[in-house]
Scaffold this active site. Structure first.
Site, PDB file in Angstrom:
ATOM      1  CE  LYS A  43      -4.028   1.916   0.353  1.00  0.00           C
ATOM      2  NZ  LYS A  43      -3.787   2.529  -0.951  1.00  0.00           N
TER       3      LYS A  43
ATOM      4  CE  LYS B  63       3.992   7.559   5.717  1.00  0.00           C
ATOM      5  NZ  LYS B  63       3.741   8.569   4.664  1.00  0.00           N
TER       6      LYS B  63
ATOM      7  CE  LYS C 216       4.633   7.510  -2.381  1.00  0.00           C
ATOM      8  NZ  LYS C 216       3.786   8.070  -1.318  1.00  0.00           N
TER       9      LYS C 216
ATOM     10  N   GLY D 205      -2.927   8.124  -4.233  1.00  0.00           N
ATOM     11  CA  GLY D 205      -2.308   9.321  -4.810  1.00  0.00           C
ATOM     12  C   GLY D 205      -1.072   9.779  -4.038  1.00  0.00           C
ATOM     13  CG  ASP D 206       3.109  11.040  -3.036  1.00  0.00           C
ATOM     14  OD1 ASP D 206       2.975  10.954  -1.811  1.00  0.00           O
ATOM     15  OD2 ASP D 206       4.108  11.578  -3.557  1.00  0.00           O
TER      16      ASP D 206
HETATM   17  P1  NDP Z   1       0.504  17.961  -4.147  1.00  0.00           P
HETATM   18  O1  NDP Z   1       0.983  17.636  -5.488  1.00  0.00           O
HETATM   19  O2  NDP Z   1      -0.944  18.133  -3.904  1.00  0.00           O
HETATM   20  O3  NDP Z   1       1.233  19.285  -3.606  1.00  0.00           O
HETATM   21  C1  NDP Z   1       2.625  19.359  -3.498  1.00  0.00           C
HETATM   22  C2  NDP Z   1       2.989  20.750  -3.007  1.00  0.00           C
HETATM   23  O4  NDP Z   1       4.394  20.760  -2.747  1.00  0.00           O
HETATM   24  C3  NDP Z   1       2.745  21.850  -4.027  1.00  0.00           C
HETATM   25  O5  NDP Z   1       2.448  23.049  -3.339  1.00  0.00           O
HETATM   26  C4  NDP Z   1       4.077  21.941  -4.749  1.00  0.00           C
HETATM   27  O6  NDP Z   1       4.339  23.208  -5.339  1.00  0.00           O
HETATM   28  C5  NDP Z   1       5.039  21.718  -3.603  1.00  0.00           C
HETATM   29  N1  NDP Z   1       6.294  21.144  -4.103  1.00  0.00           N
HETATM   30  C6  NDP Z   1       6.445  19.999  -4.809  1.00  0.00           C
HETATM   31  N2  NDP Z   1       7.748  19.808  -5.127  1.00  0.00           N
HETATM   32  C7  NDP Z   1       8.400  20.860  -4.598  1.00  0.00           C
HETATM   33  C8  NDP Z   1       9.752  21.245  -4.554  1.00  0.00           C
HETATM   34  N3  NDP Z   1      10.724  20.483  -5.126  1.00  0.00           N
HETATM   35  N4  NDP Z   1      10.079  22.393  -3.905  1.00  0.00           N
HETATM   36  C9  NDP Z   1       9.121  23.159  -3.310  1.00  0.00           C
HETATM   37  N5  NDP Z   1       7.816  22.838  -3.318  1.00  0.00           N
HETATM   38  C10 NDP Z   1       7.474  21.707  -3.933  1.00  0.00           C
HETATM   39  O7  NDP Z   1       1.107  16.797  -3.185  1.00  0.00           O
HETATM   40  P2  NDP Z   1       0.610  16.340  -1.753  1.00  0.00           P
HETATM   41  O8  NDP Z   1       0.130  17.520  -0.991  1.00  0.00           O
HETATM   42  O9  NDP Z   1      -0.258  15.167  -1.921  1.00  0.00           O
HETATM   43  O10 NDP Z   1       1.963  15.794  -1.105  1.00  0.00           O
HETATM   44  C11 NDP Z   1       2.865  16.627  -0.388  1.00  0.00           C
HETATM   45  C12 NDP Z   1       3.779  15.771   0.474  1.00  0.00           C
HETATM   46  O11 NDP Z   1       2.994  14.984   1.379  1.00  0.00           O
HETATM   47  C13 NDP Z   1       4.663  14.779  -0.279  1.00  0.00           C
HETATM   48  O12 NDP Z   1       5.871  14.625   0.427  1.00  0.00           O
HETATM   49  C14 NDP Z   1       3.862  13.486  -0.188  1.00  0.00           C
HETATM   50  O13 NDP Z   1       4.675  12.342  -0.332  1.00  0.00           O
HETATM   51  C15 NDP Z   1       3.333  13.609   1.241  1.00  0.00           C
HETATM   52  N6  NDP Z   1       2.173  12.787   1.540  1.00  0.00           N
HETATM   53  C16 NDP Z   1       1.024  12.896   0.801  1.00  0.00           C
HETATM   54  C17 NDP Z   1      -0.063  12.124   1.128  1.00  0.00           C
HETATM   55  C18 NDP Z   1      -1.374  12.296   0.443  1.00  0.00           C
HETATM   56  O14 NDP Z   1      -2.350  11.685   0.921  1.00  0.00           O
HETATM   57  N7  NDP Z   1      -1.489  13.087  -0.598  1.00  0.00           N
HETATM   58  C19 NDP Z   1       0.023  11.093   2.182  1.00  0.00           C
HETATM   59  C20 NDP Z   1       1.237  11.141   2.958  1.00  0.00           C
HETATM   60  C21 NDP Z   1       2.270  11.938   2.605  1.00  0.00           C
HETATM   61  P3  NDP Z   1       4.214  23.366  -6.946  1.00  0.00           P
HETATM   62  O15 NDP Z   1       2.748  23.372  -7.231  1.00  0.00           O
HETATM   63  O16 NDP Z   1       4.901  24.663  -7.231  1.00  0.00           O
HETATM   64  O17 NDP Z   1       4.943  22.185  -7.534  1.00  0.00           O
END
Ligand code: NDP
Length: 450
Positions: A94, A118, A130, A169-170
């Site tokens: 997962k 986790k 993943k 998703g991610d």
């Molecule tokens: P999204 O794609 O919805 O959002 C990602 C955000 O991070 C955007 O604001 C993006 O900005 C910014 N970002 C991405 N890459 C960079 C970078 N290199 N430098 C600065 N900003 C960056 O992703 P999520 O919110 O789903 O995921 C965010 C984090 O949370 C990740 O680490 C993910 O693995 C983790 N996560 C997510 C889960 C989920 O349910 N979605 C579950 C557990 C963990 P921009 O639009 O400019 O790229």
């Protein structure tokens, strides 16, 4: 850490680096876990004799494949995709799928490895995996994204299944992409099964899944504060990112009367001088969820918002930092700024957003550091609840799922306290790693040499 333990750790890490050259993110994720669990591992001869750490750092398998698709101009495009099926001792693999140009095998191995512990912490029957692709969804039309998702699933469907591997998703993969992939899966397999989570609520998605990671992170943070005898009211919280995790973390902070002082994206940070308001949050949600624009537009719209181009949020004074964007976004300079400005808690919404040097600095300076594998486990926890609802062919209402999410986050917090209390303080990194590891190690040991 004693010299003997330090030397075992170094020996183990040398071997791992040699076996996995050029995979810096993976080395970093393993080192963080190995540093925490090594004393426990060395105390348990049966785990060592069975080479549990060596086995847990070797994925069950990695599937790598080509994804060909046509863009709107009729050009043929080719991307690379992976599914890392890391460990299934506790249940079907997962973990999410990430679409971003920075995706590499090393990044997905680090994420898959973290996911094992986790998922173990959630208490639900889920193994760790993943996947993703080096595809950049930015600037692509909805039809291009659809064609890409369909092409990816045309290969991936052979390797997943509700009892085998259940992606979600991610970064770059939200409800739209999950729906396209799910549609292609059901077409190819000719059966409806809960093979992906994060689906739309009209076709098997769970209530609160969209909000779960952000909400769960705030619930975890509240537990940390309660353990200190405090609450979230009036606390200044610097949130990074403005994607799924960041926006729902911000929403829950506002509901808990906390003060959100920043949001950001890869171009810079928006500082909310008077604290983010619900109206401003709706404005940013509209920008981001409808893929219309950048966080800088909040500063064009509101007088009390200042945009810091190219800057991360860590220079803005806060008591709590909640990195919710991406890996290694909080480095030593950011950690120094946070400590100098009086930050006391770092609670990770993203996966591995704090690098090892910054993590050591925060620890040395008494900052409580809740790692992602504990604090952001709410997303995968509600994905696990979605799998249960799909298997039972029923759906729970919002209140029920939210209540379960709260209880799971509290249990994870309590397990971190149980395993990470050192004197009068809690080391949440050690607590999460040892608690997560203990359960997986026991299962792998019980399975024999497989
Ligand atoms: P999204 O794609 O919805 O959002 C990602 C955000 O991070 C955007 O604001 C993006 O900005 C910014 N970002 C991405 N890459 C960079 C970078 N290199 N430098 C600065 N900003 C960056 O992703 P999520 O919110 O789903 O995921 C965010 C984090 O949370 C990740 O680490 C993910 O693995 C983790 N996560 C997510 C889960 C989920 O349910 N979605 C579950 C557990 C963990 P921009 O639009 O400019 O790229």
């Amino acid at each position: 850490m004693s010299e003997a333990v330090e030397s075992e750790l170094e020996h183990f890490m040398q071997g791992l680096r040699k076996r996995n050259p050029h995979e810096e993110e993976f080395h970093q994720a393993v080192e963080e876990v190995a540093r925490s669990v090594m004393p426990y591992y060395l105390d348990h001869g049966e785990l060592r004799d069975a080479q549990i750490l060596e086995r847990l750092t070797e994925p069950d398998r990695i599937v790598i494949f080509r994804v060909c698709w046509e863009d709107d101009e009729g050009n043929v495009r080719a991307n690379r995709a992976w599914r890392v099926q890391f460990n299934k001792a506790l249940g079907p693999y997962k973990g999410g799928l990430r679409f971003h140009p920075t995706v590499t095998q090393s990044v997905l191995k680090f994420l898959g490895f973290e996911q094992i512990f986790k998922n173990s912490l959630t208490g639900l029957p889920m193994g760790g995996g993943k996947g993703g692709a080096n595809f950049n969804p930015k600037g692509k039309s909805p039809r291009e994204v659809m064609r890409f998702c369909q092409s990816l699933m045309t290969e991936l469907h052979r390797h997943i299944g509700e009892d085998v591997d259940v992606p979600a998703g991610d970064i770059g993969v939200g409800g739209r992409e999950i729906s396209y992939m799910f549609g292609q899966y059901t077409r190819l397999e000719n059966r409806w099964t809960g093979v992906l989570t994060g689906k739309g609520q009209t076709f098997g998605g769970s209530a609160v899944r969209t909000e779960a990671t952000g909400y769960g992170c705030v619930y975890f943070c509240e537990n940390v504060l309660h353990h200190l005898g405090e609450g979230m009211e009036g606390k200044r919280i610097a949130v990074s990112g403005s994607g799924n995790v960041a926006l729902y973390a911000a929403e829950k902070i506002l509901q808990n009367d906390g003060v959100v002082v920043t949001l950001s994206d890869s171009k810079g940070t928006a500082e909310f001088k008077n604290g983010l308001t619900p109206e401003q949050l709706d404005f940013v949600k509209d920008l981001k969820e409808n893929r219309r624009g950048r966080i800088s537009e909040a500063a064009d719209e509101y007088d009390d918002v200042e945009f810091h181009a190219g800057k991360r949020p860590w220079g803005v004074t806060c008591e709590i930092a909640m990195p919710c964007a991406t890996q290694n976004e909080l480095e030593i300079e950011g950690a120094k700024q946070l400590v100098a400005n009086g930050c006391r808690v770092v609670c990770e919404g993203a996966n591995m957003p704090v690098d090892l040097e910054a993590s050591h600095y925060l620890k040395e300076h008494g900052v409580l550091h809740a790692p992602g594998k504990a604090a952001n486990a709410g997303g995968v926890a509600v994905s696990g609840l979605e799998q249960s609802q799909n298997a039972m062919r029923l759906s729970w209402d919002r209140e029920e799922v939210d209540q379960r999410l709260k209880s799971i986050m509290q249990r994870i917090h309590d397990r971190c306290v149980e395993h990470g209390t050192q004197g009068d303080r809690v080391d949440y990194v050690d607590g999460a790693n040892v608690a997560g590891f203990e359960k997986v190690a026991e299962a792998v040991l019980a399975y024999g040499v497989v």
